[in-house]
Design a protein around this motif. Structure first.
Motif, PDB file in Angstrom:
ATOM      1  N   ARG A  61      71.943  49.258  74.779  1.00  0.00           N
ATOM      2  CA  ARG A  61      71.954  49.140  73.318  1.00  0.00           C
ATOM      3  C   ARG A  61      73.366  49.219  72.763  1.00  0.00           C
ATOM      4  N   ASN A  62      73.643  48.363  71.804  1.00  0.00           N
ATOM      5  CA  ASN A  62      74.870  48.513  71.038  1.00  0.00           C
ATOM      6  C   ASN A  62      74.441  48.991  69.654  1.00  0.00           C
ATOM      7  N   LEU A  63      74.462  50.309  69.462  1.00  0.00           N
ATOM      8  CA  LEU A  63      73.947  50.882  68.215  1.00  0.00           C
ATOM      9  C   LEU A  63      74.762  50.451  67.005  1.00  0.00           C
ATOM     10  N   THR A  64      76.044  50.182  67.220  1.00  0.00           N
ATOM     11  CA  THR A  64      76.880  49.714  66.108  1.00  0.00           C
ATOM     12  C   THR A  64      76.391  48.345  65.638  1.00  0.00           C
ATOM     13  N   ASP A  65      76.059  47.462  66.600  1.00  0.00           N
ATOM     14  CA  ASP A  65      75.503  46.147  66.239  1.00  0.00           C
ATOM     15  C   ASP A  65      74.155  46.318  65.542  1.00  0.00           C
ATOM     16  N   GLU A  66      73.376  47.316  66.009  1.00  0.00           N
ATOM     17  CA  GLU A  66      72.049  47.530  65.419  1.00  0.00           C
ATOM     18  C   GLU A  66      72.155  48.053  63.979  1.00  0.00           C
ATOM     19  N   VAL A  67      73.211  48.803  63.685  1.00  0.00           N
ATOM     20  CA  VAL A  67      73.451  49.249  62.301  1.00  0.00           C
ATOM     21  C   VAL A  67      73.580  48.019  61.410  1.00  0.00           C
ATOM     22  N   THR A  68      74.393  47.070  61.853  1.00  0.00           N
ATOM     23  CA  THR A  68      74.612  45.843  61.075  1.00  0.00           C
ATOM     24  C   THR A  68      73.315  45.045  60.952  1.00  0.00           C
ATOM     25  N   ALA A  69      72.628  44.895  62.096  1.00  0.00           N
ATOM     26  CA  ALA A  69      71.421  44.051  62.115  1.00  0.00           C
ATOM     27  C   ALA A  69      70.277  44.634  61.294  1.00  0.00           C
ATOM     28  N   THR A  70      70.260  45.964  61.085  1.00  0.00           N
ATOM     29  CA  THR A  70      69.149  46.581  60.342  1.00  0.00           C
ATOM     30  C   THR A  70      69.543  46.972  58.912  1.00  0.00           C
ATOM     31  N   SER A  71      70.761  46.632  58.522  1.00  0.00           N
ATOM     32  CA  SER A  71      71.270  47.146  57.238  1.00  0.00           C
ATOM     33  C   SER A  71      70.515  46.626  56.018  1.00  0.00           C
ATOM     34  N   THR A  72      69.850  45.479  56.148  1.00  0.00           N
ATOM     35  CA  THR A  72      69.194  44.909  54.960  1.00  0.00           C
ATOM     36  C   THR A  72      67.684  45.148  54.926  1.00  0.00           C
ATOM     37  N   GLY A  73      67.140  45.799  55.946  1.00  0.00           N
ATOM     38  CA  GLY A  73      65.699  46.058  55.931  1.00  0.00           C
ATOM     39  C   GLY A  73      65.225  46.687  57.215  1.00  0.00           C
ATOM     40  N   GLN A  74      63.995  47.239  57.186  1.00  0.00           N
ATOM     41  CA  GLN A  74      63.428  47.818  58.407  1.00  0.00           C
ATOM     42  C   GLN A  74      61.997  47.334  58.595  1.00  0.00           C
ATOM     43  N   PHE A  75      61.650  47.035  59.851  1.00  0.00           N
ATOM     44  CA  PHE A  75      60.325  46.517  60.173  1.00  0.00           C
ATOM     45  C   PHE A  75      59.820  47.197  61.450  1.00  0.00           C
ATOM     46  N   PRO A  76      59.661  48.524  61.399  1.00  0.00           N
ATOM     47  CA  PRO A  76      59.325  49.280  62.621  1.00  0.00           C
ATOM     48  C   PRO A  76      57.952  48.935  63.180  1.00  0.00           C
ATOM     49  N   LYS A  77      57.835  49.059  64.504  1.00  0.00           N
ATOM     50  CA  LYS A  77      56.549  48.760  65.134  1.00  0.00           C
ATOM     51  C   LYS A  77      55.619  49.961  65.094  1.00  0.00           C
ATOM     52  N   GLY A  78      56.184  51.168  64.978  1.00  0.00           N
ATOM     53  CA  GLY A  78      55.306  52.332  65.056  1.00  0.00           C
ATOM     54  C   GLY A  78      55.871  53.572  64.404  1.00  0.00           C
ATOM     55  N   VAL A  79      55.034  54.621  64.462  1.00  0.00           N
ATOM     56  CA  VAL A  79      55.381  55.937  63.943  1.00  0.00           C
ATOM     57  C   VAL A  79      55.094  56.945  65.044  1.00  0.00           C
ATOM     58  N   VAL A  80      55.987  57.905  65.218  1.00  0.00           N
ATOM     59  CA  VAL A  80      55.736  58.973  66.191  1.00  0.00           C
ATOM     60  C   VAL A  80      55.822  60.305  65.469  1.00  0.00           C
ATOM     61  N   LEU A  81      54.774  61.122  65.634  1.00  0.00           N
ATOM     62  CA  LEU A  81      54.797  62.500  65.129  1.00  0.00           C
ATOM     63  C   LEU A  81      55.062  63.393  66.320  1.00  0.00           C
ATOM     64  N   THR A  82      56.126  64.172  66.241  1.00  0.00           N
ATOM     65  CA  THR A  82      56.485  64.988  67.390  1.00  0.00           C
ATOM     66  C   THR A  82      57.002  66.350  66.938  1.00  0.00           C
ATOM     67  N   CYS A  83      57.245  67.227  67.903  1.00  0.00           N
ATOM     68  CA  CYS A  83      57.725  68.583  67.638  1.00  0.00           C
ATOM     69  C   CYS A  83      59.223  68.563  67.291  1.00  0.00           C
ATOM     70  N   LEU A  84      59.672  69.669  66.744  1.00  0.00           N
ATOM     71  CA  LEU A  84      61.086  69.817  66.383  1.00  0.00           C
ATOM     72  C   LEU A  84      61.986  69.954  67.619  1.00  0.00           C
ATOM     73  N   ASP A  85      61.383  70.302  68.738  1.00  0.00           N
ATOM     74  CA  ASP A  85      62.104  70.616  69.975  1.00  0.00           C
ATOM     75  C   ASP A  85      63.242  69.619  70.264  1.00  0.00           C
ATOM     76  N   SER A  86      64.422  70.159  70.543  1.00  0.00           N
ATOM     77  CA  SER A  86      65.611  69.312  70.715  1.00  0.00           C
ATOM     78  C   SER A  86      65.551  68.434  71.963  1.00  0.00           C
TER      79      SER A  86
END
Ligand SMILES: [Zn+2]
Length: 241
Positions: A61-86
């Motif tokens: 992954r190039n997270l910097t590229d992903e910042v640019t690519a997602t800057s105008t909107g989000q279209f997530p495939k899912g939701v995860v509910l999880t614990c606070l555990d680090s």
């Protein structure tokens, strides 16, 4: 001599390029891709991502590229509910990038109204296709609840796990954090209870499941292996592939 050194570097550079190409690169999810995706496909994407993570072959992954690519909107495939555990980071253990999943976190991964309302936004308004409730092994919040721990606002937080404790048969003894089998049974029961609770409290999400627009699933993340195991009896609107 110089030519020999140059050719040596060319071989090394070629090998590095080949190694990089062997790990597929990620791509951010588009509005069209999200719209075309079924709940089953979204669920299978989580399963496949976790398999890559556990096998040590997460996408490049190039997270910097992903910042640019997602800057105008989000279209997530899912939701995860999880614990606070680090140690339980869904973006890592489902091998997702920016814009791929919404994540709700709270110690003990239970769902009160504020959380459920957030899920209604994520699914009904933002189009996410699968909701995964994922507990984890040796959970500190579950252990605290098993011991009846009390402290400030944490008392209220841990009280939300009482229904799960009640679900574990009285024959399981001793009923405290010194019994790892009891702790795990409470964690499992909490995931099952939370999935049921979300669908009972949210007409919006229940209707989406009934209409084939949403999958709801529950599972357990193993801190020692990096694997998520989904419980077949918690699957709504999707099935194990
Ligand atoms: Zn935990």
């Amino acid at each position: 001599m110089l030519r020999k050194i140059k050719s040596h570097y060319a071989v090394i550079a070629g090998a590095i390029c080949a190694a990089l190409l062997a790990v597929p690169a990620s791509a951010v999810i588009t509005a069209e891709a999200q719209k075309a995706m079924t709940p089953q496909q979204a669920f299978e994407a989580l399963l496949e991502g976790n398999e890559r993570f556990a096998d040590g072959v997460s996408l490049n992954r190039n997270l910097t590229d992903e910042v640019t690519a997602t800057s105008t909107g989000q279209f997530p495939k899912g939701v995860v509910l999880t614990c606070l555990d680090s140690r339980t980071a869904p973006e890592a253990y489902f091998d997702t990038g920016l814009g791929d999943i919404f994540v709700g976190r709270i110690a003990g991964n239970f769902a009160e109204e504020g959380m459920i309302g957030s899920f209604e936004f994520a699914h009904k308004l933002a189009g996410a296709k699968v909701l995964a409730v994922v507990g984890h092994t040796t959970c500190g919040a579950v252990k605290g609840a098993c011991d009846g721990a009390e402290m400030g606002n944490l008392t209220h937080t841990l009280a939300q796990l009482k229904p799960a404790i009640k679900k574990v048969p009285a024959s399981v003894q001793p009923r405290n954090s010194k019994n790892p089998a009891f702790v795990q049974k409470v964690a499992d029961a909490n995931v099952r209870y939370t999935v049921k609770n979300i669908l009972e409290k949210s007409d919006v999400l229940k209707e989406m499941v009934d209409n084939g627009e949403l999958g709801v699933v529950g599972g357990m993340y193993d801190l020692s292996t990096g694997k998520v195991t989904f419980f077949p009896d918690t699957l709504h609107g999707v099935k194990m592939p």
